[in-house]
Design an enzyme around this catalytic site. Sequence first.
Site, short mmCIF file in Angstrom:
data_model
loop_
_atom_site.label_atom_id
_atom_site.label_comp_id
_atom_site.label_asym_id
_atom_site.label_seq_id
_atom_site.Cartn_x
_atom_site.Cartn_y
_atom_site.Cartn_z
N GLU A 208 34.12 15.03 33.30
CA GLU A 208 34.57 15.79 34.47
C GLU A 208 33.74 15.43 35.71
OE1 GLU A 208 36.49 19.66 32.32
OE2 GLU A 208 34.46 19.87 33.09
N CYS B 294 30.24 15.30 42.72
CA CYS B 294 29.25 15.56 41.67
C CYS B 294 29.69 14.76 40.45
CB CYS B 294 29.25 17.07 41.39
SG CYS B 294 28.14 17.55 40.06
N CYS C 122 25.75 16.13 26.70
CA CYS C 122 24.33 16.06 27.04
C CYS C 122 23.50 16.50 25.84
CB CYS C 122 24.02 16.98 28.24
SG CYS C 122 22.31 16.85 28.78
N CYS D 68 20.05 22.79 27.43
CA CYS D 68 19.60 23.92 28.27
C CYS D 68 20.47 25.14 27.95
CB CYS D 68 19.72 23.56 29.75
SG CYS D 68 18.78 22.10 30.20
N CYS E 213 23.67 26.28 30.06
CA CYS E 213 24.60 25.22 30.51
C CYS E 213 25.65 24.93 29.45
CB CYS E 213 23.79 23.96 30.82
SG CYS E 213 24.82 22.54 31.18
N CYS F 113 28.24 24.90 38.78
CA CYS F 113 27.03 24.43 38.10
C CYS F 113 26.96 24.99 36.68
CB CYS F 113 25.79 24.89 38.85
SG CYS F 113 25.58 24.03 40.37
S1 SF4 Z 1 21.60 21.51 32.71
FE1 SF4 Z 1 23.20 20.91 31.22
S2 SF4 Z 1 23.77 18.80 31.78
FE2 SF4 Z 1 21.81 19.26 32.82
S3 SF4 Z 1 20.22 18.54 31.39
FE3 SF4 Z 1 20.54 20.71 30.88
S4 SF4 Z 1 22.11 20.69 29.23
FE4 SF4 Z 1 22.15 18.66 30.23
#
Ligand code: SF4
Length: 349
Positions: A70, A84, A91, A95, A98, A340
Site C-alpha cells: 500500500e 508515503c 514488517c 511495534c 502498528c 499512520c
Molecule cells: S511502525 Fe510498523 S512498519 Fe514501522 S517499524 Fe514498527 S511495525 Fe514496522
Amino acid sequence: MPAYRLKQAMRSYYQELVDDWADITTWSEKLRADCANSAWSPLTVKTVLQTQDPPSVKFAFQTADGLTIETVVMRHADGRNTVCVSSQVGCAMGCAFCATGTMGIKRNLTAEEIVDQVVQAARWLKIQKMSIKSQVYQVAGQRPEGHDGPDRPEGRITNIVFMGMGEPFNNPDEVFESIRILTSPDMFGLGARHISISTCGIVTGIQRLAEEAPQVNLAISLHAPTQEMRQQIMPVAKAYPLDRLMRAVRKYLELTHRKVMFEYVLLEGVNDSQDDAEDLADLFNEYRHLAHVNLINYHQTGVFKPTSEANAKKFQNVLRRRGISVTRRISFGEEIRAACGQLATRETE
Ligand code: SF4
C-alpha cells in the site's frame, strides 16, 4: 538498442509519466510494438481509495509475484502532495501499535518497486489535474488543452516519505538505490531535501544515511522516552537500546547539522503523561534546537486507546515550555485505513 533509446524510454517513464510502451512518442511504431508484450511497470494498481477531508488517496498495488503493498498520497491544503511509500511487504519489527507489524515480513521490495509507487502516484495526480483542468475549460467555454501551462504543485509529487509498510533500514541497499533513482535529474529528479526516511531505530541505517545521503531527512519513530517503556511497545529497543539510538542520533547531528524529526504516537495511559513529556524533553538536552517532535494521533488498530485532546495539549505544552519545537500531525485517510500505523492490506486482499 542504442543507449539513447533507453534515455528516451526513461524520460517517458519518469518524467512524462506515460503508462505504456505505446506512448513513447520518440520511438518508432515498430520499436513500440516489439516491446508491447513486456511489462511497463513492476507494479499493477489493484484498488484506489480516496478521502476528501483532508484529501488523501490510498493505492493497493500488486507485485509481479502476487503480493499486495500500500501507498498513500496526502494532498496538503498548500498544494504539496506527499507520497508515503512502502519499503517491504509487511514488517518484521512488531511495534505493538502498528497494523503492519502484525503481518510479519514477506519480503523486501526492490528499488524499482519502491520507485514505481512514486511514479504511479505521480501519474495518477497528473491525470486528475488534467481532468479537472478539462472540466474548468468546458465550464469557461474554452477548448481543453490538456497538460499545459505552468507546472503547479497540485499536479505533482512534491515530497516523499518512507513511512509506509516496512522498516526502510532493514532493506537498506534497495532503499538507497531507490533514493538515487528518485533524486537523479535524468530520472525522477526530486530534490533530496524533499525526501524523508523514518526508522524505528536501526542504528546502522542512521550511520549510513549520514554518510551516503546527508541531504535526505531523518525521522525517528521514538514513541517512548525511556528504555523500559520503549521495550514494551517496540521490540527493536532490545537490539538497539534507547541510549545507543540517541548516541547514533547525536553522531548524525554532528555530521550533518540537519534537524531530526522524532515521531511520537500518544497512547492513553502508556506514554502520554506530563512526566513522560518531561522525560522526553530530557532526551534532547544539549541539541534540542536540532530536534523536532511530531505528536501523532493513535489510529485504532485494536490494542491501545488514543489519548484525549486535553492530554495531548498538556503534553505539547510541556515540550514547548522546555524549548522543544513540537507539532501535532494532522491525520490523513483514517476512514480508508491509510493513516499512520494502519497499512496492512486487509481490505484489498
Ligand atoms: S511502525 Fe510498523 S512498519 Fe514501522 S517499524 Fe514498527 S511495525 Fe514496522
